[in-house]
Scaffold this motif. Structure first.
Motif, PDB file in Angstrom:
ATOM      1  N   TYR A 117       0.827  -1.196   0.000  1.00 44.17           N
ATOM      2  CA  TYR A 117       0.000   0.000   0.000  1.00 44.17           C
ATOM      3  C   TYR A 117       0.867   1.254   0.000  1.00 44.17           C
ATOM      4  O   TYR A 117       1.961   1.264   0.569  1.00 44.17           O
ATOM      5  CB  TYR A 117      -0.900   0.045   1.247  1.00 44.17           C
ATOM      6  CG  TYR A 117      -1.819  -1.144   1.390  1.00 44.17           C
ATOM      7  CD1 TYR A 117      -3.089  -1.141   0.831  1.00 44.17           C
ATOM      8  CD2 TYR A 117      -1.398  -2.279   2.078  1.00 44.17           C
ATOM      9  CE1 TYR A 117      -3.926  -2.241   0.956  1.00 44.17           C
ATOM     10  CE2 TYR A 117      -2.226  -3.385   2.210  1.00 44.17           C
ATOM     11  CZ  TYR A 117      -3.496  -3.357   1.651  1.00 44.17           C
ATOM     12  OH  TYR A 117      -4.314  -4.446   1.770  1.00 44.17           O
ATOM     13  N   LYS A 118       0.358   2.299  -0.632  1.00 47.33           N
ATOM     14  CA  LYS A 118       0.962   3.629  -0.505  1.00 47.33           C
ATOM     15  C   LYS A 118       0.125   4.400   0.507  1.00 47.33           C
ATOM     16  O   LYS A 118      -1.075   4.592   0.313  1.00 47.33           O
ATOM     17  CB  LYS A 118       0.959   4.356  -1.854  1.00 47.33           C
ATOM     18  CG  LYS A 118       1.400   5.821  -1.774  1.00 47.33           C
ATOM     19  CD  LYS A 118       2.856   5.929  -1.343  1.00 47.33           C
ATOM     20  CE  LYS A 118       3.321   7.383  -1.365  1.00 47.33           C
ATOM     21  NZ  LYS A 118       2.694   8.218  -0.308  1.00 47.33           N
ATOM     22  N   THR A 119       0.748   4.817   1.600  1.00 45.88           N
ATOM     23  CA  THR A 119       0.070   5.635   2.594  1.00 45.88           C
ATOM     24  C   THR A 119       0.483   7.091   2.386  1.00 45.88           C
ATOM     25  O   THR A 119       1.221   7.425   1.463  1.00 45.88           O
ATOM     26  CB  THR A 119       0.442   5.185   4.017  1.00 45.88           C
ATOM     27  OG1 THR A 119       1.793   5.582   4.318  1.00 45.88           O
ATOM     28  CG2 THR A 119       0.310   3.665   4.151  1.00 45.88           C
ATOM     29  N   ARG A 120       0.047   7.956   3.275  1.00 45.71           N
ATOM     30  CA  ARG A 120       0.425   9.365   3.159  1.00 45.71           C
ATOM     31  C   ARG A 120       1.907   9.580   3.416  1.00 45.71           C
ATOM     32  O   ARG A 120       2.466  10.595   3.017  1.00 45.71           O
ATOM     33  CB  ARG A 120      -0.390  10.194   4.151  1.00 45.71           C
ATOM     34  CG  ARG A 120      -1.849  10.361   3.762  1.00 45.71           C
ATOM     35  CD  ARG A 120      -2.634  11.050   4.842  1.00 45.71           C
ATOM     36  NE  ARG A 120      -2.780  10.203   6.026  1.00 45.71           N
ATOM     37  CZ  ARG A 120      -3.395  10.591   7.137  1.00 45.71           C
ATOM     38  NH1 ARG A 120      -3.921  11.797   7.221  1.00 45.71           N
ATOM     39  NH2 ARG A 120      -3.507   9.769   8.168  1.00 45.71           N
ATOM     40  N   HIS A 121       2.553   8.592   4.058  1.00 40.41           N
ATOM     41  CA  HIS A 121       3.924   8.815   4.501  1.00 40.41           C
ATOM     42  C   HIS A 121       4.947   7.873   3.878  1.00 40.41           C
ATOM     43  O   HIS A 121       6.126   8.234   3.779  1.00 40.41           O
ATOM     44  CB  HIS A 121       3.995   8.684   6.030  1.00 40.41           C
ATOM     45  CG  HIS A 121       3.010   9.549   6.750  1.00 40.41           C
ATOM     46  ND1 HIS A 121       3.112  10.920   6.778  1.00 40.41           N
ATOM     47  CD2 HIS A 121       1.886   9.235   7.446  1.00 40.41           C
ATOM     48  CE1 HIS A 121       2.103  11.420   7.486  1.00 40.41           C
ATOM     49  NE2 HIS A 121       1.342  10.417   7.890  1.00 40.41           N
ATOM     50  N   TRP A 122       4.537   6.661   3.482  1.00 43.19           N
ATOM     51  CA  TRP A 122       5.507   5.704   2.970  1.00 43.19           C
ATOM     52  C   TRP A 122       4.808   4.560   2.248  1.00 43.19           C
ATOM     53  O   TRP A 122       3.584   4.539   2.141  1.00 43.19           O
ATOM     54  CB  TRP A 122       6.395   5.164   4.081  1.00 43.19           C
ATOM     55  CG  TRP A 122       5.705   4.636   5.322  1.00 43.19           C
ATOM     56  CD1 TRP A 122       4.471   4.061   5.401  1.00 43.19           C
ATOM     57  CD2 TRP A 122       6.225   4.642   6.648  1.00 43.19           C
ATOM     58  NE1 TRP A 122       4.194   3.688   6.686  1.00 43.19           N
ATOM     59  CE2 TRP A 122       5.257   4.034   7.486  1.00 43.19           C
ATOM     60  CE3 TRP A 122       7.419   5.059   7.222  1.00 43.19           C
ATOM     61  CZ2 TRP A 122       5.452   3.865   8.848  1.00 43.19           C
ATOM     62  CZ3 TRP A 122       7.613   4.897   8.583  1.00 43.19           C
ATOM     63  CH2 TRP A 122       6.633   4.309   9.375  1.00 43.19           C
ATOM     64  N   TYR A 123       5.618   3.622   1.775  1.00 41.87           N
ATOM     65  CA  TYR A 123       5.084   2.379   1.218  1.00 41.87           C
ATOM     66  C   TYR A 123       5.064   1.345   2.329  1.00 41.87           C
ATOM     67  O   TYR A 123       6.059   1.160   3.040  1.00 41.87           O
ATOM     68  CB  TYR A 123       5.954   1.897   0.057  1.00 41.87           C
ATOM     69  CG  TYR A 123       6.036   2.894  -1.073  1.00 41.87           C
ATOM     70  CD1 TYR A 123       4.931   3.143  -1.885  1.00 41.87           C
ATOM     71  CD2 TYR A 123       7.208   3.587  -1.318  1.00 41.87           C
ATOM     72  CE1 TYR A 123       4.989   4.073  -2.902  1.00 41.87           C
ATOM     73  CE2 TYR A 123       7.279   4.523  -2.339  1.00 41.87           C
ATOM     74  CZ  TYR A 123       6.168   4.757  -3.124  1.00 41.87           C
ATOM     75  OH  TYR A 123       6.237   5.684  -4.126  1.00 41.87           O
ATOM     76  N   GLU A 124       3.943   0.667   2.463  1.00 39.20           N
ATOM     77  CA  GLU A 124       3.752  -0.293   3.549  1.00 39.20           C
ATOM     78  C   GLU A 124       3.466  -1.663   2.964  1.00 39.20           C
ATOM     79  O   GLU A 124       2.464  -1.847   2.253  1.00 39.20           O
ATOM     80  CB  GLU A 124       2.593   0.146   4.431  1.00 39.20           C
ATOM     81  CG  GLU A 124       2.368  -0.718   5.652  1.00 39.20           C
ATOM     82  CD  GLU A 124       3.321  -0.378   6.797  1.00 39.20           C
ATOM     83  OE1 GLU A 124       4.046  -1.293   7.236  1.00 39.20           O
ATOM     84  OE2 GLU A 124       3.331   0.778   7.238  1.00 39.20           O
ATOM     85  N   MET A 125       4.340  -2.629   3.230  1.00 36.23           N
ATOM     86  CA  MET A 125       4.108  -4.002   2.800  1.00 36.23           C
ATOM     87  C   MET A 125       3.797  -4.868   4.021  1.00 36.23           C
ATOM     88  O   MET A 125       4.482  -4.786   5.041  1.00 36.23           O
ATOM     89  CB  MET A 125       5.328  -4.584   2.077  1.00 36.23           C
ATOM     90  CG  MET A 125       5.155  -6.055   1.683  1.00 36.23           C
ATOM     91  SD  MET A 125       6.610  -6.754   0.860  1.00 36.23           S
ATOM     92  CE  MET A 125       6.402  -6.061  -0.783  1.00 36.23           C
ATOM     93  N   TYR A 126       2.742  -5.683   3.897  1.00 31.89           N
ATOM     94  CA  TYR A 126       2.389  -6.653   4.930  1.00 31.89           C
ATOM     95  C   TYR A 126       2.585  -8.045   4.347  1.00 31.89           C
ATOM     96  O   TYR A 126       2.217  -8.312   3.200  1.00 31.89           O
ATOM     97  CB  TYR A 126       0.927  -6.492   5.358  1.00 31.89           C
ATOM     98  CG  TYR A 126       0.589  -5.152   5.952  1.00 31.89           C
ATOM     99  CD1 TYR A 126       0.709  -4.919   7.320  1.00 31.89           C
ATOM    100  CD2 TYR A 126       0.137  -4.112   5.149  1.00 31.89           C
ATOM    101  CE1 TYR A 126       0.396  -3.682   7.871  1.00 31.89           C
ATOM    102  CE2 TYR A 126      -0.185  -2.874   5.682  1.00 31.89           C
ATOM    103  CZ  TYR A 126      -0.055  -2.674   7.051  1.00 31.89           C
ATOM    104  OH  TYR A 126      -0.367  -1.440   7.585  1.00 31.89           O
ATOM    105  N   ALA A 127       3.136  -8.950   5.152  1.00 30.98           N
ATOM    106  CA  ALA A 127       3.347 -10.315   4.667  1.00 30.98           C
ATOM    107  C   ALA A 127       3.375 -11.281   5.836  1.00 30.98           C
ATOM    108  O   ALA A 127       3.868 -10.952   6.919  1.00 30.98           O
ATOM    109  CB  ALA A 127       4.658 -10.411   3.884  1.00 30.98           C
ATOM    110  N   ASP A 128       2.820 -12.481   5.614  1.00 30.40           N
ATOM    111  CA  ASP A 128       2.982 -13.541   6.598  1.00 30.40           C
ATOM    112  C   ASP A 128       4.261 -14.306   6.276  1.00 30.40           C
ATOM    113  O   ASP A 128       5.023 -13.925   5.382  1.00 30.40           O
ATOM    114  CB  ASP A 128       1.746 -14.449   6.631  1.00 30.40           C
ATOM    115  CG  ASP A 128       1.636 -15.366   5.413  1.00 30.40           C
ATOM    116  OD1 ASP A 128       2.354 -15.141   4.409  1.00 30.40           O
ATOM    117  OD2 ASP A 128       0.829 -16.317   5.459  1.00 30.40           O
TER     118      ASP A 128
END
Length: 238
Positions: A44-55
């Motif tokens: 995801y692109k948030t207002r502040h950075w790129y955020e990756m979620y992973a198991d």
């Protein structure tokens, strides 16, 4: 939800992939993607950075694809992530879903051409060749921490350069840059919370939070880029 805590083995560095080819303006491009979609890996692109979620499972697949990008100077590594089921806790920071493309700088692919190429490889009649990618375990260093002296190379030869086109984040760099990024992703998937925390997971809670960042903040300031933050999240889709 239980998660495997098995040690990394040679099999962890083998991955089923689909190889495709697309032609643009007389040039053939080779695109490699996971043979089956990611379910527990999202960007995801948030207002502040790129955020990756992973198991753990999909996180290791993503890390292996990073290592594959380091060894594939003539290929684009494509991770379709926009259709991944929404990760827990997403929705409070105006997040925008993104796909991810890893491009060795030797490919010399202009991200602005990606939308046309993606349309061709995603067409219903586009051919796919299934293969097994095998990465030598030596490509994954035992040291999961990036060295600031390497990250801050004045020539920026070891940084992953960023560009966003057609709802896709492009990370472009050389072999060292992709291997260092893979180390961080494997560290998150290896050192995620213990079983008790995954069963009672609270998104964003500090006592469960295991994450890494791919960039030194000084490098981001120089290039006006955003941080790429990788966070462990227990399996959320089956």
């Amino acid at each position: 939800m239980a998660a495997s805590r098995a040690a990394l083995t040679r099999d962890d560095l083998r991955l089923k992939v689909a190889v495709q080819r697309g032609r643009l303006s007389g040039t053939d491009f080779r695109v490699i993607r996971p043979a089956r979609p990611l379910k527990n890996g999202a960007l995801y692109k948030t207002r502040h950075w790129y955020e990756m979620y992973a198991d753990r499972v999909d996180g290791r697949r993503i890390g292996t694809l990073m290592l594959l990008a380091a060894r594939s100077p003539r290929s684009l590594i494509y991770l379709p992530m926009r259709n991944t089921p929404t990760a827990p806790g997403v929705g409070w920071d105006d997040e925008k879903r993104l796909d991810l493309v890893l491009a060795h700088r030797a490919v010399q692919f202009r991200p602005s051409r990606w939308k046309r190429l993606r349309e061709r490889i995603n067409a219903g009649n586009a051919s796919r060749e299934l293969r097994t990618a095998s990465i030598p375990p030596r490509d994954l260093s035992a040291d999961h921490g990036l060295k600031t002296s390497v990250r801050s190379d004045p020539k920026h030869s070891n940084l992953l350069h960023q560009a966003v086109y057609a709802e896709t984040l492009f990370l472009t760099g050389g072999t060292t840059a992709f291997r260092e990024a893979a180390q961080e992703i494997f560290a998150v998937t290896k050192d995620g919370p213990p079983h008790a925390a995954t069963r009672h997971y609270i998104p964003g809670a500090c006592n469960y939070h295991v994450c890494r960042s791919l960039y030194d903040w000084a490098d981001l300031d120089k290039h006006d880029w955003h941080q790429f933050h990788v966070e462990f999240c227990p399996q959320w889709a089956r």
